[in-house]
Motif scaffolding. Structure first.
Motif, PDB file in Angstrom:
ATOM      1  N   ALA A  85       0.785  -1.306  -0.029  1.00 20.98           N
ATOM      2  CA  ALA A  85      -0.125   0.018  -0.055  1.00 20.98           C
ATOM      3  C   ALA A  85       0.809   1.267  -0.089  1.00 20.98           C
ATOM      4  O   ALA A  85       0.484   2.170  -0.715  1.00 20.98           O
ATOM      5  N   ARG A  86       2.044   1.273   0.672  1.00 17.23           N
ATOM      6  CA  ARG A  86       2.863   2.390   0.711  1.00 17.23           C
ATOM      7  C   ARG A  86       3.547   2.503  -0.371  1.00 17.23           C
ATOM      8  O   ARG A  86       3.515   3.820  -1.109  1.00 17.23           O
ATOM      9  N   GLU A  87       3.726   1.605  -1.346  1.00 22.06           N
ATOM     10  CA  GLU A  87       4.557   1.658  -2.463  1.00 22.06           C
ATOM     11  C   GLU A  87       3.320   2.182  -3.680  1.00 22.06           C
ATOM     12  O   GLU A  87       3.670   3.376  -4.365  1.00 22.06           O
ATOM     13  N   LEU A  88       2.029   1.749  -3.354  1.00 21.11           N
ATOM     14  CA  LEU A  88       1.042   2.275  -4.340  1.00 21.11           C
ATOM     15  C   LEU A  88       0.882   3.818  -3.969  1.00 21.11           C
ATOM     16  O   LEU A  88       0.553   4.488  -4.953  1.00 21.11           O
ATOM     17  N   MET A  89       0.815   4.278  -2.712  1.00 24.22           N
ATOM     18  CA  MET A  89       0.515   5.599  -2.408  1.00 24.22           C
ATOM     19  C   MET A  89       1.678   6.463  -3.016  1.00 24.22           C
ATOM     20  O   MET A  89       1.184   7.579  -3.397  1.00 24.22           O
ATOM     21  N   ALA A  90       2.630   5.968  -2.888  1.00 30.07           N
ATOM     22  CA  ALA A  90       4.012   6.754  -3.570  1.00 30.07           C
ATOM     23  C   ALA A  90       3.761   6.913  -4.892  1.00 30.07           C
ATOM     24  O   ALA A  90       4.049   7.893  -5.377  1.00 30.07           O
ATOM     25  N   LYS A  91       3.411   6.158  -5.624  1.00 30.93           N
ATOM     26  CA  LYS A  91       3.219   6.168  -6.913  1.00 30.93           C
ATOM     27  C   LYS A  91       1.806   7.099  -7.438  1.00 30.93           C
ATOM     28  O   LYS A  91       1.979   7.893  -8.326  1.00 30.93           O
ATOM     29  N   ALA A  92       0.976   6.957  -6.392  1.00 32.83           N
ATOM     30  CA  ALA A  92      -0.394   7.948  -6.616  1.00 32.83           C
ATOM     31  C   ALA A  92       0.158   9.222  -6.209  1.00 32.83           C
ATOM     32  O   ALA A  92      -0.245  10.156  -6.987  1.00 32.83           O
ATOM     33  N   LEU A  93       1.097   9.456  -5.229  1.00 39.30           N
ATOM     34  CA  LEU A  93       1.572  11.104  -5.201  1.00 39.30           C
ATOM     35  C   LEU A  93       2.356  11.566  -6.401  1.00 39.30           C
ATOM     36  O   LEU A  93       2.249  12.824  -6.661  1.00 39.30           O
ATOM     37  N   ASN A  94       3.221  10.671  -7.264  1.00 39.09           N
ATOM     38  CA  ASN A  94       3.996  11.094  -8.068  1.00 39.09           C
ATOM     39  C   ASN A  94       2.780  11.232  -9.230  1.00 39.09           C
ATOM     40  O   ASN A  94       3.268  12.385  -9.959  1.00 39.09           O
ATOM     41  N   TYR A  95       1.890  10.708  -9.620  1.00 41.38           N
ATOM     42  CA  TYR A  95       0.749  11.011 -10.516  1.00 41.38           C
ATOM     43  C   TYR A  95       0.125  12.394 -10.268  1.00 41.38           C
ATOM     44  O   TYR A  95       0.071  13.139 -11.039  1.00 41.38           O
ATOM     45  N   ARG A  96      -0.234  12.543  -9.012  1.00 42.52           N
ATOM     46  CA  ARG A  96      -0.840  13.741  -8.606  1.00 42.52           C
ATOM     47  C   ARG A  96      -0.134  14.835  -8.850  1.00 42.52           C
ATOM     48  O   ARG A  96      -0.426  15.934  -9.194  1.00 42.52           O
ATOM     49  N   ALA A  97       1.466  14.688  -8.368  1.00 44.75           N
ATOM     50  CA  ALA A  97       2.196  16.007  -8.552  1.00 44.75           C
ATOM     51  C   ALA A  97       2.333  16.085 -10.261  1.00 44.75           C
ATOM     52  O   ALA A  97       2.416  17.191 -10.551  1.00 44.75           O
ATOM     53  N   LEU A  98       2.455  15.159 -10.988  1.00 47.22           N
ATOM     54  CA  LEU A  98       2.341  15.362 -12.333  1.00 47.22           C
ATOM     55  C   LEU A  98       1.018  15.987 -13.036  1.00 47.22           C
ATOM     56  O   LEU A  98       1.396  17.024 -13.728  1.00 47.22           O
ATOM     57  N   ARG A  99       0.010  15.776 -12.458  1.00 53.73           N
ATOM     58  CA  ARG A  99      -1.240  16.342 -12.674  1.00 53.73           C
ATOM     59  C   ARG A  99      -1.280  17.796 -12.296  1.00 53.73           C
ATOM     60  O   ARG A  99      -1.846  18.752 -12.957  1.00 53.73           O
ATOM     61  N   GLN A 100      -0.794  17.954 -11.154  1.00 51.61           N
ATOM     62  CA  GLN A 100      -0.694  19.508 -10.723  1.00 51.61           C
ATOM     63  C   GLN A 100       0.345  20.370 -11.750  1.00 51.61           C
ATOM     64  O   GLN A 100      -0.022  21.487 -12.121  1.00 51.61           O
ATOM     65  N   ASN A 101       1.149  19.893 -12.104  1.00 52.12           N
ATOM     66  CA  ASN A 101       2.119  20.473 -13.208  1.00 52.12           C
ATOM     67  C   ASN A 101       1.465  20.617 -14.364  1.00 52.12           C
ATOM     68  O   ASN A 101       1.580  21.912 -15.103  1.00 52.12           O
ATOM     69  N   LEU A 102       0.591  19.705 -14.968  1.00 53.87           N
ATOM     70  CA  LEU A 102      -0.066  20.058 -16.150  1.00 53.87           C
ATOM     71  C   LEU A 102      -1.143  21.049 -15.916  1.00 53.87           C
ATOM     72  O   LEU A 102      -1.428  21.756 -16.934  1.00 53.87           O
ATOM     73  N   ILE A 103      -1.848  20.946 -14.968  1.00 56.72           N
ATOM     74  CA  ILE A 103      -2.694  22.095 -14.715  1.00 56.72           C
ATOM     75  C   ILE A 103      -2.290  23.318 -14.643  1.00 56.72           C
ATOM     76  O   ILE A 103      -2.888  24.214 -15.054  1.00 56.72           O
ATOM     77  N   SER A 104      -1.034  23.289 -13.743  1.00 60.09           N
ATOM     78  CA  SER A 104      -0.213  24.724 -13.653  1.00 60.09           C
ATOM     79  C   SER A 104       0.029  25.193 -15.209  1.00 60.09           C
ATOM     80  O   SER A 104       0.087  26.403 -15.304  1.00 60.09           O
ATOM     81  N   ALA A 105       0.375  24.288 -16.095  1.00 57.95           N
ATOM     82  CA  ALA A 105       0.924  24.719 -17.357  1.00 57.95           C
ATOM     83  C   ALA A 105      -0.222  25.198 -18.158  1.00 57.95           C
ATOM     84  O   ALA A 105      -0.281  26.191 -18.925  1.00 57.95           O
ATOM     85  N   ASN A 106      -1.562  24.642 -18.145  1.00 61.08           N
ATOM     86  CA  ASN A 106      -2.529  25.022 -18.533  1.00 61.08           C
ATOM     87  C   ASN A 106      -3.108  26.255 -18.103  1.00 61.08           C
ATOM     88  O   ASN A 106      -3.513  27.382 -18.945  1.00 61.08           O
ATOM     89  N   ILE A 107      -3.193  26.693 -16.847  1.00 62.25           N
ATOM     90  CA  ILE A 107      -3.291  27.958 -16.349  1.00 62.25           C
ATOM     91  C   ILE A 107      -2.355  28.831 -16.827  1.00 62.25           C
ATOM     92  O   ILE A 107      -2.849  30.267 -17.126  1.00 62.25           O
ATOM     93  N   ALA A 108      -0.918  28.569 -16.953  1.00 60.72           N
ATOM     94  CA  ALA A 108      -0.143  29.715 -17.391  1.00 60.72           C
ATOM     95  C   ALA A 108      -0.272  29.806 -18.677  1.00 60.72           C
ATOM     96  O   ALA A 108       0.162  31.011 -19.472  1.00 60.72           O
TER      97      ALA A 108
END
Length: 139
Positions: A6-29
């Motif tokens: 579960a810890r490894e899966l949550m770490a992977k999910a955090l990486n995906y969430r960070a990538l999504r945050q970067n994409l949304i930030s790029a959209n706003i920019a």
């Protein structure tokens, strides 16, 4: 050493969430960039594939069915990486820019909430292991 799947899966999910945050930030920019198309990431299938990979080896948690009327679990897809796609449908502007600031800020808030929930779960998971280690040290 792997403490918990579960810890490894949550770490992977955090990486995906960070990538999504970067994409949304790029959209706003790029809200004023002509012909810019807003992008997003679909990672639910990727997390399901990662979970399946972690469960291989006979450690699969089966869905308990104690009554024939229970719903059966869904089968997961075989995608192994996150999929970036163009989020179209907001082409109301004359410069062909598809960024909708309301949609982007809403998606950013949802993503941040999920990110914070994952961080809290990881902290809780670590606290459980820490308490076990502390208790075993006292014995």
């Amino acid at each position: 050493m792997q403490i918990s799947p579960a810890r490894e899966l949550m770490a992977k999910a955090l990486n995906y969430r960070a990538l999504r945050q970067n994409l949304i930030s790029a959209n706003i920019a790029n809200v004023d960039t002509p012909h810019y198309r807003s992008r997003d990431i679909s990672f639910e299938k990727s997390l399901a594939a990662e979970r399946a990979r972690l469960e291989q080896g006979g450690h699969t948690l089966k869905l308990a069915v104690t009554d024939g009327r229970h719903l059966h679990g869904l089968s997961e897809g075989n995608s192994t990486k996150a999929e970036i796609f163009f989020r179209d449908g907001h082409m109301a502007r004359n410069d062909a820019n598809s960024v909708d600031l309301d949609v982007e800020t809403t998606e950013m808030a949802k993503n941040l909430t999920m990110y914070n929930a994952l961080v809290a779960a990881l902290k809780k998971n670590g606290a459980i292991f820490r308490s076990v280690i502390d208790a075993s040290a006292k014995v």
